[in-house]
Design a protein around this motif. Structure first.
Motif, PDB file in Angstrom:
ATOM      1  N   THR A  80      -1.999   0.811 -12.257  1.00 55.21           N
ATOM      2  CA  THR A  80      -1.445   0.734 -13.609  1.00 55.21           C
ATOM      3  C   THR A  80      -1.365  -0.703 -14.116  1.00 55.21           C
ATOM      4  O   THR A  80      -0.912  -1.591 -13.397  1.00 55.21           O
ATOM      5  CB  THR A  80      -0.022   1.334 -13.643  1.00 55.21           C
ATOM      6  OG1 THR A  80      -0.074   2.687 -13.215  1.00 55.21           O
ATOM      7  CG2 THR A  80       0.580   1.270 -15.038  1.00 55.21           C
ATOM      8  N   ILE A  81      -1.796  -0.902 -15.353  1.00 49.98           N
ATOM      9  CA  ILE A  81      -1.404  -2.087 -16.119  1.00 49.98           C
ATOM     10  C   ILE A  81      -0.237  -1.634 -16.983  1.00 49.98           C
ATOM     11  O   ILE A  81      -0.406  -0.797 -17.876  1.00 49.98           O
ATOM     12  CB  ILE A  81      -2.534  -2.605 -17.023  1.00 49.98           C
ATOM     13  CG1 ILE A  81      -3.801  -2.894 -16.214  1.00 49.98           C
ATOM     14  CG2 ILE A  81      -2.081  -3.856 -17.780  1.00 49.98           C
ATOM     15  CD1 ILE A  81      -5.015  -3.215 -17.087  1.00 49.98           C
ATOM     16  N   ASP A 107      -3.980  21.568 -15.523  1.00 51.41           N
ATOM     17  CA  ASP A 107      -3.351  22.132 -14.332  1.00 51.41           C
ATOM     18  C   ASP A 107      -1.833  22.126 -14.549  1.00 51.41           C
ATOM     19  O   ASP A 107      -1.208  21.062 -14.614  1.00 51.41           O
ATOM     20  CB  ASP A 107      -3.741  21.291 -13.113  1.00 51.41           C
ATOM     21  CG  ASP A 107      -3.114  21.782 -11.814  1.00 51.41           C
ATOM     22  OD1 ASP A 107      -2.084  22.484 -11.859  1.00 51.41           O
ATOM     23  OD2 ASP A 107      -3.651  21.439 -10.741  1.00 51.41           O
ATOM     24  N   GLN A 108      -1.224  23.306 -14.661  1.00 56.31           N
ATOM     25  CA  GLN A 108       0.196  23.373 -14.984  1.00 56.31           C
ATOM     26  C   GLN A 108       1.075  22.722 -13.929  1.00 56.31           C
ATOM     27  O   GLN A 108       2.067  22.060 -14.250  1.00 56.31           O
ATOM     28  CB  GLN A 108       0.640  24.820 -15.187  1.00 56.31           C
ATOM     29  CG  GLN A 108       2.086  24.953 -15.668  1.00 56.31           C
ATOM     30  CD  GLN A 108       2.348  24.235 -16.982  1.00 56.31           C
ATOM     31  OE1 GLN A 108       1.614  24.409 -17.943  1.00 56.31           O
ATOM     32  NE2 GLN A 108       3.384  23.405 -17.020  1.00 56.31           N
ATOM     33  N   LEU A 109       0.716  22.863 -12.652  1.00 56.82           N
ATOM     34  CA  LEU A 109       1.516  22.247 -11.607  1.00 56.82           C
ATOM     35  C   LEU A 109       1.516  20.733 -11.749  1.00 56.82           C
ATOM     36  O   LEU A 109       2.560  20.087 -11.623  1.00 56.82           O
ATOM     37  CB  LEU A 109       1.005  22.650 -10.224  1.00 56.82           C
ATOM     38  CG  LEU A 109       1.828  22.133  -9.028  1.00 56.82           C
ATOM     39  CD1 LEU A 109       3.278  22.598  -9.130  1.00 56.82           C
ATOM     40  CD2 LEU A 109       1.197  22.578  -7.720  1.00 56.82           C
ATOM     41  N   ARG A 110       0.352  20.164 -12.043  1.00 53.49           N
ATOM     42  CA  ARG A 110       0.283  18.718 -12.258  1.00 53.49           C
ATOM     43  C   ARG A 110       1.082  18.315 -13.490  1.00 53.49           C
ATOM     44  O   ARG A 110       1.765  17.282 -13.493  1.00 53.49           O
ATOM     45  CB  ARG A 110      -1.180  18.289 -12.381  1.00 53.49           C
ATOM     46  CG  ARG A 110      -1.356  16.795 -12.517  1.00 53.49           C
ATOM     47  CD  ARG A 110      -2.816  16.396 -12.468  1.00 53.49           C
ATOM     48  NE  ARG A 110      -2.995  15.103 -13.115  1.00 53.49           N
ATOM     49  CZ  ARG A 110      -4.165  14.559 -13.388  1.00 53.49           C
ATOM     50  NH1 ARG A 110      -5.285  15.170 -13.051  1.00 53.49           N
ATOM     51  NH2 ARG A 110      -4.233  13.382 -13.989  1.00 53.49           N
ATOM     52  N   ARG A 111       1.046  19.115 -14.544  1.00 54.19           N
ATOM     53  CA  ARG A 111       1.835  18.825 -15.747  1.00 54.19           C
ATOM     54  C   ARG A 111       3.324  18.776 -15.409  1.00 54.19           C
ATOM     55  O   ARG A 111       4.072  17.955 -15.960  1.00 54.19           O
ATOM     56  CB  ARG A 111       1.573  19.882 -16.817  1.00 54.19           C
ATOM     57  CG  ARG A 111       0.201  19.798 -17.458  1.00 54.19           C
ATOM     58  CD  ARG A 111      -0.154  21.072 -18.205  1.00 54.19           C
ATOM     59  NE  ARG A 111       0.691  21.311 -19.352  1.00 54.19           N
ATOM     60  CZ  ARG A 111       0.464  20.833 -20.577  1.00 54.19           C
ATOM     61  NH1 ARG A 111      -0.598  20.071 -20.803  1.00 54.19           N
ATOM     62  NH2 ARG A 111       1.276  21.111 -21.583  1.00 54.19           N
ATOM     63  N   THR A 126       0.802  -1.223   0.000  1.00 52.57           N
ATOM     64  CA  THR A 126       0.000   0.000   0.000  1.00 52.57           C
ATOM     65  C   THR A 126       0.838   1.277   0.000  1.00 52.57           C
ATOM     66  O   THR A 126       0.326   2.346  -0.334  1.00 52.57           O
ATOM     67  CB  THR A 126      -0.952   0.017   1.209  1.00 52.57           C
ATOM     68  OG1 THR A 126      -0.175  -0.123   2.405  1.00 52.57           O
ATOM     69  CG2 THR A 126      -1.952  -1.126   1.126  1.00 52.57           C
ATOM     70  N   ALA A 127       2.099   1.179   0.366  1.00 57.79           N
ATOM     71  CA  ALA A 127       2.972   2.359   0.330  1.00 57.79           C
ATOM     72  C   ALA A 127       3.349   2.675  -1.115  1.00 57.79           C
ATOM     73  O   ALA A 127       3.260   1.819  -2.011  1.00 57.79           O
ATOM     74  CB  ALA A 127       4.222   2.115   1.162  1.00 57.79           C
ATOM     75  N   PHE A 128       3.782   3.925  -1.339  1.00 56.59           N
ATOM     76  CA  PHE A 128       4.185   4.354  -2.675  1.00 56.59           C
ATOM     77  C   PHE A 128       5.702   4.309  -2.830  1.00 56.59           C
ATOM     78  O   PHE A 128       6.447   4.363  -1.861  1.00 56.59           O
ATOM     79  CB  PHE A 128       3.694   5.783  -2.935  1.00 56.59           C
ATOM     80  CG  PHE A 128       2.199   5.918  -2.867  1.00 56.59           C
ATOM     81  CD1 PHE A 128       1.388   5.250  -3.759  1.00 56.59           C
ATOM     82  CD2 PHE A 128       1.610   6.711  -1.893  1.00 56.59           C
ATOM     83  CE1 PHE A 128       0.007   5.369  -3.690  1.00 56.59           C
ATOM     84  CE2 PHE A 128       0.233   6.838  -1.820  1.00 56.59           C
ATOM     85  CZ  PHE A 128      -0.573   6.164  -2.718  1.00 56.59           C
ATOM     86  N   ASN A 134     -10.336  -0.681 -11.658  1.00 56.50           N
ATOM     87  CA  ASN A 134     -10.569  -0.260 -10.266  1.00 56.50           C
ATOM     88  C   ASN A 134      -9.492   0.694  -9.759  1.00 56.50           C
ATOM     89  O   ASN A 134      -9.284   0.823  -8.552  1.00 56.50           O
ATOM     90  CB  ASN A 134     -10.643  -1.488  -9.351  1.00 56.50           C
ATOM     91  CG  ASN A 134      -9.325  -2.267  -9.322  1.00 56.50           C
ATOM     92  OD1 ASN A 134      -8.479  -2.086 -10.200  1.00 56.50           O
ATOM     93  ND2 ASN A 134      -9.155  -3.117  -8.332  1.00 56.50           N
ATOM     94  N   ALA A 135      -8.810   1.386 -10.678  1.00 54.63           N
ATOM     95  CA  ALA A 135      -7.736   2.294 -10.274  1.00 54.63           C
ATOM     96  C   ALA A 135      -8.287   3.421  -9.407  1.00 54.63           C
ATOM     97  O   ALA A 135      -9.364   3.956  -9.682  1.00 54.63           O
ATOM     98  CB  ALA A 135      -7.063   2.881 -11.511  1.00 54.63           C
ATOM     99  N   PRO A 136      -7.553   3.794  -8.360  1.00 52.06           N
ATOM    100  CA  PRO A 136      -8.004   4.919  -7.529  1.00 52.06           C
ATOM    101  C   PRO A 136      -7.959   6.228  -8.303  1.00 52.06           C
ATOM    102  O   PRO A 136      -7.269   6.339  -9.326  1.00 52.06           O
ATOM    103  CB  PRO A 136      -7.005   4.921  -6.367  1.00 52.06           C
ATOM    104  CG  PRO A 136      -5.800   4.223  -6.892  1.00 52.06           C
ATOM    105  CD  PRO A 136      -6.292   3.203  -7.877  1.00 52.06           C
ATOM    106  N   GLU A 137      -8.650   7.222  -7.790  1.00 48.56           N
ATOM    107  CA  GLU A 137      -8.753   8.524  -8.480  1.00 48.56           C
ATOM    108  C   GLU A 137      -7.384   9.153  -8.718  1.00 48.56           C
ATOM    109  O   GLU A 137      -7.170   9.840  -9.718  1.00 48.56           O
ATOM    110  CB  GLU A 137      -9.645   9.456  -7.649  1.00 48.56           C
ATOM    111  CG  GLU A 137      -9.885  10.828  -8.271  1.00 48.56           C
ATOM    112  CD  GLU A 137      -8.757  11.816  -8.029  1.00 48.56           C
ATOM    113  OE1 GLU A 137      -8.534  12.671  -8.917  1.00 48.56           O
ATOM    114  OE2 GLU A 137      -8.097  11.715  -6.974  1.00 48.56           O
ATOM    115  N   PHE A 138      -6.454   8.909  -7.789  1.00 46.31           N
ATOM    116  CA  PHE A 138      -5.133   9.539  -7.898  1.00 46.31           C
ATOM    117  C   PHE A 138      -4.180   8.778  -8.825  1.00 46.31           C
ATOM    118  O   PHE A 138      -3.033   9.195  -9.009  1.00 46.31           O
ATOM    119  CB  PHE A 138      -4.489   9.690  -6.518  1.00 46.31           C
ATOM    120  CG  PHE A 138      -4.326   8.386  -5.770  1.00 46.31           C
ATOM    121  CD1 PHE A 138      -3.266   7.541  -6.043  1.00 46.31           C
ATOM    122  CD2 PHE A 138      -5.248   8.020  -4.799  1.00 46.31           C
ATOM    123  CE1 PHE A 138      -3.115   6.342  -5.356  1.00 46.31           C
ATOM    124  CE2 PHE A 138      -5.111   6.824  -4.110  1.00 46.31           C
ATOM    125  CZ  PHE A 138      -4.038   5.983  -4.385  1.00 46.31           C
ATOM    126  N   ALA A 139      -4.622   7.690  -9.416  1.00 50.76           N
ATOM    127  CA  ALA A 139      -3.754   6.929 -10.323  1.00 50.76           C
ATOM    128  C   ALA A 139      -3.410   7.788 -11.545  1.00 50.76           C
ATOM    129  O   ALA A 139      -4.249   8.520 -12.064  1.00 50.76           O
ATOM    130  CB  ALA A 139      -4.430   5.634 -10.751  1.00 50.76           C
TER     131      ALA A 139
END
Length: 197
Positions: free
Chosen positions: A186-187, A100-104, A33-35, A64-69
């Motif tokens: 991710t696949i 969103d530029q920061l996310r980019r 569960t950790a990243f 079933n990927a979470p929203e933050f995937a």
């Protein structure tokens, strides 16, 4: 590139045909569960030091990927025998398509396991270990990583110049194996892995 050349570490891996080509398909074990963990398949009997790692990757989101995937996919290198230390560079394909530029700006990522994961690096040196590059989910992405002593450079889709430069690999000038890495949701499909040392 055959599956029997690798050892699966906290992942489920199989050979899968995509667009008529056999690829290696990798999914992270949900128990982890950790990243930014050792979630890869690792080449057996490989001791990589300096050189070039080339691979084509394609990230698709699990149903079933979470929203933050984000389609996290990339390469781990200089992995020790116990999988307790390694360097890694990965991409977040969906970030590149964001408004969103920061996310980019968080499309590419370097981390060093176990002490320098993305969140610590972002907090202590925001913007230094991440960058933008033009990629997308469900498309083949050509990654090339040049490693020289304590420096690594990432090239994407045959770019002339690197899209990310890491000048201080946190484990220093070491040797170790190479792994094909994925993160939650991710696949990951990988093909055409080439190492030039």
């Amino acid at each position: 590139m055959k599956l029997n050349e690798f050892t699966a570490v906290n992942t489920f891996a199989k050979e899968s045909v995509v667009e008529g080509v056999t690829t290696l398909e990798i999914i992270k074990d949900e128990k982890i569960t950790a990243f930014d963990e050792p979630t890869f398949i690792k080449l057996k009997d490989k001791n990589f030091h300096n050189g070039v790692i080339k691979v084509k990757v394609k990230a698709t989101l699990l149903p079933n990927a979470p929203e933050f995937a984000r389609g996290f996919i990339g390469v781990a290198f200089r992995i020790d025998e116990a999988n307790a230390k390694f360097e890694a560079i990965y991409v977040r394909p969906s970030n590149a398509q964001s408004d969103d530029q920061l996310r980019r700006n968080h499309t590419t990522q370097y981390f060093s396991y176990p002490d320098y994961k993305f969140d610590r690096l972002r907090e202590e040196a925001n913007g230094v270990y991440e960058s933008y590059t033009d990629i997308a989910l469900d498309e083949w992405i050509d990654l090339k990583i040049e490693v020289e002593d304590e420096q690594a450079k990432l090239y994407v889709n045959h770019s002339v110049n690197p899209v990310l430069i890491v000048n201080d690999l946190k484990h220093g000038n070491r040797k170790g194996s190479v792994g094909l890495w994925v993160e939650v949701g991710t696949i990951g499909h990988f093909k055409d892995l080439k190492l030039e040392d």
